[in-house]
Write an enzyme that holds these catalytic residues in place. Structure first.
Site, short mmCIF file in Angstrom:
data_model
loop_
_atom_site.label_atom_id
_atom_site.label_comp_id
_atom_site.label_asym_id
_atom_site.label_seq_id
_atom_site.Cartn_x
_atom_site.Cartn_y
_atom_site.Cartn_z
N ASN A 210 -11.62 -5.21 -9.12
CA ASN A 210 -11.54 -5.73 -7.88
C ASN A 210 -12.16 -5.15 -7.06
O ASN A 210 -13.02 -3.78 -7.45
CB ASN A 210 -9.86 -5.34 -7.56
CG ASN A 210 -9.43 -4.26 -8.09
OD1 ASN A 210 -9.51 -3.15 -7.36
ND2 ASN A 210 -8.44 -4.33 -9.02
N PRO A 305 -0.14 -1.69 -18.79
CA PRO A 305 1.05 -0.74 -18.42
C PRO A 305 0.94 -0.25 -17.33
O PRO A 305 0.02 -0.48 -16.33
CB PRO A 305 0.50 0.45 -19.11
CG PRO A 305 -0.21 0.10 -19.89
CD PRO A 305 -1.45 -0.48 -19.22
N ASP A 306 2.32 -0.25 -16.44
CA ASP A 306 2.59 -0.19 -15.15
C ASP A 306 2.47 1.63 -14.95
O ASP A 306 3.54 2.03 -15.25
CB ASP A 306 4.02 -0.79 -14.42
CG ASP A 306 3.60 -0.59 -13.05
OD1 ASP A 306 3.65 0.79 -12.41
OD2 ASP A 306 4.35 -1.52 -12.51
N ILE A 307 1.63 1.77 -14.41
CA ILE A 307 1.51 3.44 -14.64
C ILE A 307 2.76 3.79 -13.73
O ILE A 307 3.55 4.94 -14.51
CB ILE A 307 0.17 3.91 -13.95
CG1 ILE A 307 -1.22 3.28 -15.16
CG2 ILE A 307 -0.25 5.46 -14.62
CD1 ILE A 307 -2.13 3.50 -14.57
N PHE A 323 1.97 2.63 -3.87
CA PHE A 323 1.61 1.28 -2.48
C PHE A 323 1.27 -0.09 -2.80
O PHE A 323 1.61 -0.32 -3.74
CB PHE A 323 -0.44 2.45 -2.45
CG PHE A 323 -0.75 3.33 -1.63
CD1 PHE A 323 -0.36 4.13 -1.49
CD2 PHE A 323 -0.78 3.19 -0.02
CE1 PHE A 323 -0.14 4.77 -1.03
CE2 PHE A 323 -0.99 3.79 0.46
CZ PHE A 323 -1.37 5.35 0.62
N LYS A 337 9.22 -4.14 -4.75
CA LYS A 337 8.39 -2.96 -5.99
C LYS A 337 9.15 -2.07 -6.00
O LYS A 337 8.86 -1.29 -6.44
CB LYS A 337 7.08 -2.45 -5.21
CG LYS A 337 6.44 -4.16 -5.76
CD LYS A 337 5.00 -3.99 -4.95
CE LYS A 337 4.04 -5.41 -5.59
NZ LYS A 337 3.27 -5.22 -5.17
#
Ligand code: CTP
Length: 396
Positions: A210, A305-307, A323, A337
């Site tokens: 990205n 994975p969501d760190i 963020f 979130k």
């Protein structure tokens, strides 16, 4: 706004070839809004003449203890009197020796001895001179006397040798001097951050990534280090310089980023996820370059994975900050979130329009309410965030 804005800096220039960097430093200090007064040692004046410093600083340049331009003949007192700091760059081996022993036989050494303001030296010399026992003794002595020492760095030297003793570059000196004036709100704390994009390989030459520039994460790492924290920055692929006093671990994929974060977490007080982590990666990465064999190509993806959520779920979780770059309903998404990832703070900003820009505006979303940080350059925002995080740590 720079921490150097409206500060009065006395820049002492000793007799070393690194003096050419000091001319650039004067320019950078001026650009940061500082008022610069240059004092040259006799040797310093031989490398770059007063004309250059006068043109760059817009102020008279001093080198003679008996200069008749100072009405009371007290240049050694007056110049340092209302200064915010004296920086001697380059500081030669001889200057350090004289400083360690309190000599006062020229304007620069007298100014340093007669000062009531912080003194910083940036040594520059041949590697053997730097490593010699007398110089090391002198450096230990001036440190014990409360003098700050910036550098030196290792690398190629003007004498043709390679080793320790190069003066820091002008940009590094500026960054450190700026850091010198930053309140040490995170002293004794350890901060781990992620920054930049991740790159998820499809084959040896292609991948999914990205447009995150890493600028916000790097600004935050710099602000944390300048606030006195021990900082580990786990960075995806970006081309930004490592901020002073920051330990950077470079990674490519989200899985590597997770491993590097977990390896760095021990003893951390704060974790800040600034990276734009790819939500998915190719199920398999081809060993060889993919060939064009069909009109359509389907790529199977699997979630990363969501760190941030994984760090926050640990029993010994540090204070976690996320963020969220949102294109609409910024605060509402950030609030979701906050709950989903189980973190106490999400910094919401309008993305992806802010990616790559030098400024931004954001809203700090917490269970207790929202705090808006108005548009500013990313380092100024980072400093405000550091102050906010430090408040929360101190309240805990
Ligand atoms: N994050 C992370 N690991 C991931 C995805 C996100 O650590 N795999 C972190 C980011 O660094 C950021 C926060 O989570 O601090 C929010 O990232 P964002 O991409 O906005 O969240 P997502 O959960 O991916 O939500 P969205 O559906 O908006 O993409």
């Amino acid at each position: 706004m720079s921490m150097l804005s409206n500060r009065k800096i006395v820049l002492g220039v000793g007799g070393g070839i690194a003096a050419y960097k000091s001319a650039e430093l004067v320019r950078l200090l001026g650009k940061a809004g500082a008022e610069v007064h240059v004092v040259l040692s006799e040797g310093g004046a031989r490398f770059v003449t007063p004309v250059t410093y006068q043109a760059l600083s817009g102020n008279p340049v001093w080198s003679d203890l008996w200069d008749a331009r100072m009405p009371n003949h007290m240049a050694h007192i007056d110049l340092g009197r209302d200064a915010d700091a004296i920086l001697v760059a380059p500081a030669t081996a001889d200057f350090l020796a004289r400083l360690a022993h309190g000599h006062a036989d020229d304007l620069l050494s007298t100014l340093c001895l007669a000062r009531a303001v912080p003194l910083i030296v940036a040594p520059a010399m041949n590697r053997q001179m730097w490593e010699s026992p007398p110089t090391q003794r002198n450096v230990a002595q001036i440190r014990a006397d409360g003098v700050a020492v910036f550098g030196p760095a290792a690398g190629d030297q003007a004498c043709g040798e390679v080793g320790m003793g190069r003066m820091l570059e002008a940009e590094e000196l500026l960054e450190r001097l700026e850091g010198f004036f930053v309140p040490k709100l995170l002293a004794g704390r350890k901060v781990v951050l992620t920054a930049g994009p991740t790159f998820e390989a499809l084959d040896p030459v292609r991948g999914i990534t990205n447009v995150s520039s890493g600028k916000m994460g790097y600004a935050l790492a710099r602000a944390c280090a300048q606030a006195g924290a021990e900082v580990v920055l786990v960075s995806g692929p970006v081309s930004l310089p490592v901020p002073a006093d920051v330990k950077r671990t470079s990674v490519t994929s989200a899985l590597e980023m997770r491993d590097a974060v977990f390896a760095a977490l021990h003893g951390a007080d704060v974790f800040i996820g600034v990276a734009a982590v790819a939500d998915y990666r190719p199920l398999a990465s081809a060993e060889h370059k993919l060939k064009k064999t069909a009109d359509t190509l389907n790529i199977a993806l699997t979630p990363n994975p969501d760190i941030l959520a994984e760090v926050a779920a640990r029993a010994d979780a540090p204070f976690c900050v996320g963020f969220a770059a949102e294109s609409r309903d910024m605060v509402q998404h950030a609030r979701e979130k906050l709950a989903r990832k189980g973190v106490p703070m999400i910094v919401a900003n309008l993305g992806p329009a802010t990616f790559g820009r030098d400024d931004n505006e954001c809203v700090i979303v917490e269970n207790s309410g929202d705090t808006t940080l108005p548009r500013a350059d990313k380092l100024t925002l980072a400093r405000a965030l550091v102050a906010h995080i430090a408040d929360r740590l101190n309240a805990a």
